[in-house]
Design a protein around this motif. Structure first.
Motif, PDB file in Angstrom:
ATOM      1  N   LEU A   1      57.661  62.679  46.131  1.00 49.36           N
ATOM      2  CA  LEU A   1      58.026  61.288  45.893  1.00 49.36           C
ATOM      3  C   LEU A   1      59.116  60.841  46.862  1.00 49.36           C
ATOM      4  O   LEU A   1      59.085  59.707  47.370  1.00 49.36           O
ATOM      5  N   SER A   2      60.064  61.736  47.132  1.00 52.21           N
ATOM      6  CA  SER A   2      61.145  61.386  48.055  1.00 52.21           C
ATOM      7  C   SER A   2      60.636  61.158  49.468  1.00 52.21           C
ATOM      8  O   SER A   2      61.273  60.454  50.264  1.00 52.21           O
ATOM      9  N   ARG A   3      59.476  61.740  49.790  1.00 48.27           N
ATOM     10  CA  ARG A   3      58.867  61.548  51.109  1.00 48.27           C
ATOM     11  C   ARG A   3      57.973  60.315  51.159  1.00 48.27           C
ATOM     12  O   ARG A   3      57.377  60.021  52.187  1.00 48.27           O
ATOM     13  N   GLY A   4      57.870  59.627  50.018  1.00 50.31           N
ATOM     14  CA  GLY A   4      57.109  58.385  49.977  1.00 50.31           C
ATOM     15  C   GLY A   4      55.644  58.541  49.673  1.00 50.31           C
ATOM     16  O   GLY A   4      54.851  57.611  49.932  1.00 50.31           O
ATOM     17  N   HIS A   5      55.237  59.673  49.094  1.00 50.03           N
ATOM     18  CA  HIS A   5      53.829  59.908  48.794  1.00 50.03           C
ATOM     19  C   HIS A   5      53.536  59.647  47.317  1.00 50.03           C
ATOM     20  O   HIS A   5      54.395  59.848  46.454  1.00 50.03           O
ATOM     21  N   ARG A   6      52.341  59.210  47.042  1.00 46.66           N
ATOM     22  CA  ARG A   6      51.914  59.003  45.661  1.00 46.66           C
ATOM     23  C   ARG A   6      51.556  60.353  45.032  1.00 46.66           C
ATOM     24  O   ARG A   6      50.923  61.189  45.678  1.00 46.66           O
ATOM     25  N   VAL A   7      51.967  60.533  43.800  1.00 44.56           N
ATOM     26  CA  VAL A   7      51.701  61.783  43.084  1.00 44.56           C
ATOM     27  C   VAL A   7      50.976  61.458  41.785  1.00 44.56           C
ATOM     28  O   VAL A   7      51.379  60.562  41.032  1.00 44.56           O
ATOM     29  N   ARG A   8      49.913  62.200  41.537  1.00 46.15           N
ATOM     30  CA  ARG A   8      49.180  62.131  40.276  1.00 46.15           C
ATOM     31  C   ARG A   8      49.392  63.469  39.586  1.00 46.15           C
ATOM     32  O   ARG A   8      49.059  64.523  40.154  1.00 46.15           O
ATOM     33  N   ALA A   9      49.953  63.464  38.392  1.00 44.72           N
ATOM     34  CA  ALA A   9      50.298  64.712  37.711  1.00 44.72           C
ATOM     35  C   ALA A   9      49.561  64.813  36.382  1.00 44.72           C
ATOM     36  O   ALA A   9      49.609  63.875  35.573  1.00 44.72           O
ATOM     37  N   ILE A  10      48.877  65.935  36.181  1.00 48.33           N
ATOM     38  CA  ILE A  10      48.229  66.205  34.894  1.00 48.33           C
ATOM     39  C   ILE A  10      49.192  67.068  34.082  1.00 48.33           C
ATOM     40  O   ILE A  10      49.495  68.201  34.460  1.00 48.33           O
ATOM     41  N   ILE A  11      49.676  66.517  32.968  1.00 47.71           N
ATOM     42  CA  ILE A  11      50.749  67.163  32.210  1.00 47.71           C
ATOM     43  C   ILE A  11      50.399  67.149  30.728  1.00 47.71           C
ATOM     44  O   ILE A  11      50.070  66.104  30.159  1.00 47.71           O
ATOM     45  N   ARG A  12      50.499  68.316  30.105  1.00 50.20           N
ATOM     46  CA  ARG A  12      50.220  68.415  28.666  1.00 50.20           C
ATOM     47  C   ARG A  12      51.346  67.799  27.841  1.00 50.20           C
ATOM     48  O   ARG A  12      51.103  67.211  26.793  1.00 50.20           O
ATOM     49  N   ALA A  13      52.592  67.931  28.317  1.00 49.52           N
ATOM     50  CA  ALA A  13      53.751  67.411  27.583  1.00 49.52           C
ATOM     51  C   ALA A  13      54.617  66.594  28.541  1.00 49.52           C
ATOM     52  O   ALA A  13      55.567  67.126  29.127  1.00 49.52           O
ATOM     53  N   PRO A  14      54.308  65.306  28.734  1.00 49.84           N
ATOM     54  CA  PRO A  14      55.060  64.492  29.694  1.00 49.84           C
ATOM     55  C   PRO A  14      56.551  64.431  29.421  1.00 49.84           C
ATOM     56  O   PRO A  14      57.347  64.179  30.325  1.00 49.84           O
ATOM     57  N   GLY A  15      56.954  64.672  28.177  1.00 45.89           N
ATOM     58  CA  GLY A  15      58.370  64.637  27.841  1.00 45.89           C
ATOM     59  C   GLY A  15      59.193  65.681  28.572  1.00 45.89           C
ATOM     60  O   GLY A  15      60.422  65.578  28.628  1.00 45.89           O
ATOM     61  N   LYS A  16      58.528  66.686  29.139  1.00 51.75           N
ATOM     62  CA  LYS A  16      59.249  67.711  29.893  1.00 51.75           C
ATOM     63  C   LYS A  16      59.653  67.219  31.282  1.00 51.75           C
ATOM     64  O   LYS A  16      60.414  67.895  31.976  1.00 51.75           O
ATOM     65  N   ILE A  17      59.111  66.069  31.685  1.00 46.57           N
ATOM     66  CA  ILE A  17      59.487  65.479  32.965  1.00 46.57           C
ATOM     67  C   ILE A  17      60.673  64.552  32.730  1.00 46.57           C
ATOM     68  O   ILE A  17      60.635  63.716  31.820  1.00 46.57           O
ATOM     69  N   PRO A  18      61.751  64.651  33.509  1.00 48.15           N
ATOM     70  CA  PRO A  18      62.901  63.755  33.331  1.00 48.15           C
ATOM     71  C   PRO A  18      62.485  62.292  33.405  1.00 48.15           C
ATOM     72  O   PRO A  18      61.598  61.924  34.182  1.00 48.15           O
ATOM     73  N   GLU A  19      63.129  61.453  32.612  1.00 48.00           N
ATOM     74  CA  GLU A  19      62.784  60.039  32.553  1.00 48.00           C
ATOM     75  C   GLU A  19      62.869  59.386  33.914  1.00 48.00           C
ATOM     76  O   GLU A  19      62.031  58.548  34.278  1.00 48.00           O
ATOM     77  N   ALA A  20      63.888  59.750  34.704  1.00 47.51           N
ATOM     78  CA  ALA A  20      64.040  59.151  36.032  1.00 47.51           C
ATOM     79  C   ALA A  20      62.823  59.427  36.906  1.00 47.51           C
ATOM     80  O   ALA A  20      62.447  58.606  37.749  1.00 47.51           O
ATOM     81  N   LEU A  21      62.194  60.574  36.688  1.00 47.75           N
ATOM     82  CA  LEU A  21      60.997  60.921  37.451  1.00 47.75           C
ATOM     83  C   LEU A  21      59.771  60.230  36.862  1.00 47.75           C
ATOM     84  O   LEU A  21      58.921  59.703  37.592  1.00 47.75           O
ATOM     85  N   ARG A  22      59.670  60.227  35.526  1.00 50.76           N
ATOM     86  CA  ARG A  22      58.517  59.617  34.864  1.00 50.76           C
ATOM     87  C   ARG A  22      58.362  58.141  35.209  1.00 50.76           C
ATOM     88  O   ARG A  22      57.244  57.628  35.279  1.00 50.76           O
ATOM     89  N   SER A  23      59.473  57.469  35.431  1.00 47.22           N
ATOM     90  CA  SER A  23      59.424  56.032  35.682  1.00 47.22           C
ATOM     91  C   SER A  23      59.285  55.684  37.161  1.00 47.22           C
ATOM     92  O   SER A  23      59.271  54.504  37.518  1.00 47.22           O
ATOM     93  N   HIS A  24      59.156  56.695  38.019  1.00 43.09           N
ATOM     94  CA  HIS A  24      59.035  56.432  39.451  1.00 43.09           C
ATOM     95  C   HIS A  24      57.744  55.674  39.733  1.00 43.09           C
ATOM     96  O   HIS A  24      56.677  56.012  39.212  1.00 43.09           O
ATOM     97  N   HIS A  25      57.833  54.660  40.585  1.00 41.99           N
ATOM     98  CA  HIS A  25      56.674  53.787  40.800  1.00 41.99           C
ATOM     99  C   HIS A  25      55.538  54.472  41.550  1.00 41.99           C
ATOM    100  O   HIS A  25      54.394  53.986  41.538  1.00 41.99           O
TER     101      HIS A  25
END
Length: 242
Positions: A21-45
């Protein structure tokens, strides 16, 4: 560039997502428990999250999630609990690699998709017949009997080596082999080698998770790095442990 990351909620997977994300690339993540991702990351556009258990997805859904991705990265691993190591699914990483590759093939991409697998220095690259001592082989044999995740790592890399191979028109791959994983707050100097320079059993090196994530991101985004390592299983160590 759009990158599909599985195992994105793990210690290394989160760092890989953040790096991409910091390099400006789009990321698609398959996650069983999204809550394990920090909110600042989850809300990244640039981040889109698919809330699902990867191996429960239908073939059609898997193909849909892979569609449009120029790279796939797997940071999947077994939880270090009794259930995680000895429960189902025993072949979490191998089954994920197989199904993701099948999804890539189903999409018939015009340009080969880069598949980057996080593996382990404890797994030998059998394409190179890497020399190991009798003691090393004996311990690895015992580990295979006692720790199912090790066999899973071996079979996942073997799937890329033998079922995908080096001349596939749809998939190119690299299996990254870190040694003993440690936590660091920032990227430091590290080195990648075609084969281990020390015994992962009797003289293990160290590799910080953030360096693994950085190297995987370089493989995905940098053509020169990819050209050097595609179809290979580089071993990565922090400088001072190579």
């Amino acid at each position: 560039m759009t990158v599909l990351v599985v195992g994105a909620s793990g210690a290394t997977g989160r760092l890989l997502v953040e790096d991409l994300l910091s390099r400006g690339h789009r990321v698609r993540a398959i996650i069983r428990a999204p809550g394990k991702i920090p909110e600042a990351l989850r809300s990244h556009h640039l981040l889109s999250i698919v809330h699902a258990n990867l191996l429960d997805l239908s073939d059609d859904n898997m193909t849909q999630h892979v569609n449009g991705c120029t790279a796939v990265a797997s940071c999947l691993g077994h939880n270090l609990t009794l259930k995680g190591m000895y429960g189902s699914p025993r072949r979490l990483v191998t089954d994920a690699v197989r199904r993701l590759c099948e999804a890539v093939w189903a999409n018939r991409p015009q340009i080969p998709v880069r598949f980057v697998l996080m593996n382990t220095a404890g797994n030998s690259n059998r394409d190179l017949n890497e020399p190991v001592s009798l003691g090393h082989r004996s311990v690895v044999g015992l580990i295979r009997l006692l720790l199912p995740p090790h066999i899973d790592n071996e079979k996942a890399a073997d799937y890329l080596r033998t079922s995908v191979g080096s001349n596939d028109s749809a998939i190119e791959w690299v299996a990254v082999r870190p040694d003993t994983l440690i936590n660091e707050n920032s990227v430091t100097e590290y080195a990648a080698h075609p084969s281990p320079t020390r015994s992962a059993i009797f003289n293990a090196g160290k590799t910080s998770r953030i360096n693994v994530a950085h190297f995987m991101a370089d493989l995905i985004t940098d053509d020169d790095t990819w050209s050097r390592w595609k179809g290979r299983m580089p071993v990565i160590y922090n400088k001072g442990f190579s």
